[in-house]
Design a protein around this motif. Structure first.
Motif, PDB file in Angstrom:
ATOM      1  N   VAL A 205      -3.622  18.556  -0.286  1.00  0.00           N
ATOM      2  CA  VAL A 205      -2.400  18.547   0.529  1.00  0.00           C
ATOM      3  C   VAL A 205      -2.371  19.764   1.449  1.00  0.00           C
ATOM      4  CG1 VAL A 205       0.120  18.621   0.482  1.00  0.00           C
ATOM      5  CG2 VAL A 205      -1.121  17.264  -1.226  1.00  0.00           C
ATOM      6  N   GLY A 206      -2.599  20.940   0.888  1.00  0.00           N
ATOM      7  CA  GLY A 206      -2.607  22.163   1.689  1.00  0.00           C
ATOM      8  C   GLY A 206      -3.718  22.161   2.723  1.00  0.00           C
ATOM      9  N   ALA A 207      -4.867  21.571   2.377  1.00  0.00           N
ATOM     10  CA  ALA A 207      -5.988  21.504   3.315  1.00  0.00           C
ATOM     11  C   ALA A 207      -5.609  20.703   4.562  1.00  0.00           C
ATOM     12  CB  ALA A 207      -7.199  20.890   2.634  1.00  0.00           C
ATOM     13  N   LEU A 208      -4.927  19.579   4.361  1.00  0.00           N
ATOM     14  CA  LEU A 208      -4.513  18.766   5.501  1.00  0.00           C
ATOM     15  C   LEU A 208      -3.433  19.464   6.331  1.00  0.00           C
ATOM     16  CD1 LEU A 208      -4.543  15.237   3.845  1.00  0.00           C
ATOM     17  CD2 LEU A 208      -5.957  15.967   5.776  1.00  0.00           C
ATOM     18  N   HIS A 209      -2.543  20.206   5.677  1.00  0.00           N
ATOM     19  CA  HIS A 209      -1.557  20.989   6.430  1.00  0.00           C
ATOM     20  C   HIS A 209      -2.253  22.029   7.305  1.00  0.00           C
ATOM     21  CE1 HIS A 209       1.943  20.009   3.469  1.00  0.00           C
ATOM     22  NE2 HIS A 209       2.003  19.242   4.539  1.00  0.00           N
ATOM     23  N   ALA A 210      -3.249  22.709   6.748  1.00  0.00           N
ATOM     24  CA  ALA A 210      -3.975  23.723   7.511  1.00  0.00           C
ATOM     25  C   ALA A 210      -4.688  23.092   8.710  1.00  0.00           C
ATOM     26  CB  ALA A 210      -4.984  24.427   6.604  1.00  0.00           C
ATOM     27  N   MET A 211      -5.306  21.949   8.499  1.00  0.00           N
ATOM     28  CA  MET A 211      -6.004  21.278   9.585  1.00  0.00           C
ATOM     29  C   MET A 211      -5.032  20.789  10.655  1.00  0.00           C
ATOM     30  SD  MET A 211      -8.730  19.255   7.148  1.00  0.00           S
ATOM     31  CE  MET A 211      -9.294  18.098   8.392  1.00  0.00           C
ATOM     32  N   SER A 212      -3.826  20.390  10.238  1.00  0.00           N
ATOM     33  CA  SER A 212      -2.811  19.960  11.195  1.00  0.00           C
ATOM     34  C   SER A 212      -2.425  21.099  12.135  1.00  0.00           C
ATOM     35  CB  SER A 212      -1.581  19.448  10.441  1.00  0.00           C
ATOM     36  OG  SER A 212      -0.528  19.148  11.338  1.00  0.00           O
ATOM     37  N   LEU A 213      -2.222  22.277  11.579  1.00  0.00           N
ATOM     38  CA  LEU A 213      -1.873  23.430  12.403  1.00  0.00           C
ATOM     39  C   LEU A 213      -3.014  23.810  13.339  1.00  0.00           C
ATOM     40  CD1 LEU A 213      -0.043  25.610   9.719  1.00  0.00           C
ATOM     41  CD2 LEU A 213       0.993  24.247  11.548  1.00  0.00           C
ATOM     42  N   MET A 214      -4.246  23.694  12.840  1.00  0.00           N
ATOM     43  CA  MET A 214      -5.404  23.998  13.686  1.00  0.00           C
ATOM     44  C   MET A 214      -5.502  23.014  14.853  1.00  0.00           C
ATOM     45  SD  MET A 214      -8.306  24.901  10.805  1.00  0.00           S
ATOM     46  CE  MET A 214      -9.585  25.155  12.046  1.00  0.00           C
ATOM     47  N   ALA A 215      -5.094  21.766  14.622  1.00  0.00           N
ATOM     48  CA  ALA A 215      -5.179  20.755  15.676  1.00  0.00           C
ATOM     49  C   ALA A 215      -4.318  21.116  16.883  1.00  0.00           C
ATOM     50  CB  ALA A 215      -4.773  19.388  15.125  1.00  0.00           C
TER      51      ALA A 215
END
Length: 404
Positions: free
Chosen positions: A165-175
């Motif tokens: 879950v946290g990994a996808l949140h981090a990738m969302s912010l990077m996007a």
């Protein structure tokens, strides 16, 4: 003719967009097991969502290409980045099949459509003269592969640190950083795209589109690209699960995807250079035949860490190597003025193949408990692609029809 400083800047910033866009996408296979385990779903459930992602990407790529040709690629990239980030954020912690399909499927697919090759490569191609066009397309393709090399291990590390879950949140912010890159790209290309884009009489949009509809080589190229999409999407999504079933650690799967990306940096660059000097059609024939032979080797040679690495490396050299000659053939046939739209149609064929590869891989796995059937289908399709590309005519259709 030398490449100008502003063109170099365009190439670099556009490559950064592709690095991020393809890096996030290539990491989705690492989330198959944690998401399905957390929700007690079969692999076919997430496979369908990712198949929807690929189909939406392909369908909207045609629409996004039209918008880019009419209003400019930078605006499309900004919209795509927002959709991409929203899709990744919505997928984090998902516990509903519908929300999975909306987030990982529709929104991420729409986001990729606005930030991937169909939008970014034409900007790069228009920034340089025809002399450097194939090389630039190779650079852009290599950047996408470099993103796969960088992001797959990083995504696995995020999963280890923060959970899926946290990994996808981090990738969302990077996007969201792709928006900043797009704004920088707008400044770089404002004074430099127009002279190149208008070189040649390519301003009759409907005339060019009508011409493309009648060209058999264009449709053979589209059908052949179906096979490329089938291969890439199946391996990206299901190869980690295949390795897990064979007893390999998750880190091996992450690094196998990363090795594919790293090797394709060199493969894509080589493809761009070679297809700029030699026959692009012949290049595609060799790539598809090579994929069939390499995949057969994976199944026929006893599986070990060595064979996994070897398969990943050899597959990587051919991974996105199809993009420079495929894009180049479209540009050679119809010019670069409406390349985003015309390549978007060809790319739709690629994404229909991606849908089939991802969905069929998950469906056959649930039915048979194995990926064997889908591997052999992939091998057979490699040689179907060879047959489809064989009769393609590599020449300017605009010149023949007196459009230029």
């Amino acid at each position: 003719m030398k490449i100008s400083l502003s063109a170099w800047g365009t190439i670099f910033v556009a490559s950064c967009v592709l690095l991020l866009a393809f890096g996030f996408r290539a990491s989705f296979g690492l989330f198959v097991e944690p998401i399905t385990t957390a929700n007690q779903w079969g692999r076919d459930t997430l496979s369908l969502a990712l198949a929807i992602q690929n189909l939406v990407w392909g369908l909207l790529a045609v629409f996004a290409g039209g918008l880019a040709d009419r209003f400019g690629g930078v605006k499309v990239i900004i919209g795509g980045a927002l959709l991409y980030a929203a899709g990744l954020w919505l997928t984090a912690g998902v516990n509903s099949v519908l929300m999975l399909q909306v987030g990982a499927g529709f929104l991420v697919g729409a986001g990729i459509a606005g930030t991937a090759f169909g939008i970014v490569l034409p900007l790069m191609a228009k920034a340089v003269t025809a002399e450097h066009r194939q090389w630039v397309m190779g650079v852009g393709t290599a950047a996408g592969s470099l993103g796969q090399f960088v992001m797959a291990p990083l995504a696995q590390q995020f999963i280890d640190w923060f959970g899926w879950v946290g990994a996808l949140h981090a990738m969302s912010l990077m996007a969201l950083s792709m928006i900043v890159l797009a704004l920088l790209l707008a400044k770089l290309i404002a004074h430099q795209l127009q002279p190149v884009a208008q070189a040649g009489a390519e301003d009759d949009f409907w005339g060019v589109v009508h011409l493309a509809r009648k060209i058999g080589s264009y449709w053979l190229l589209t059908l052949g690209f179906f096979v490329c999409g089938f291969h890439l999407a199946f391996i990206t999504v299901h190869f980690p699960g295949y390795l897990s079933d064979k007893g390999f650690a998750p880190e091996v799967a992450a690094w196998s995807i990363a090795i594919i990306g790293l090797c394709n940096v060199f493969g894509a660059l080589a493809s761009g250079v070679i297809s700029g000097r030699k026959s692009m059609r012949t290049m595609l024939l060799l790539i598809y035949a090579g994929r069939g032979v390499i995949t057969a080797g994976l199944l026929l040679i006893p599986l070990s860490l060595t064979t996994v690495i070897l398969f990943s490396a050899l597959t990587g050299f051919l991974w996105l190597a199809t993009v420079p000659p495929t894009t180049g053939l479209v540009a050679k046939m119809f010019g670069v003025r409406y390349l985003a739209t015309l390549y978007g149609v060809v790319f739709l064929g690629h994404q229909v193949g991606s849908f089939c590869g991802v969905w069929l891989g998950g469906w056959l796995y649930e039915k048979t408990g194995s990926y064997d059937w889908i591997w052999w289908i992939s091998i057979a399709l490699s040689f179907v692609a060879v047959a489809l590309h064989w009769p393609i005519k590599e020449r300017s259709m605009l010149a023949e029809q007196k459009f230029a």
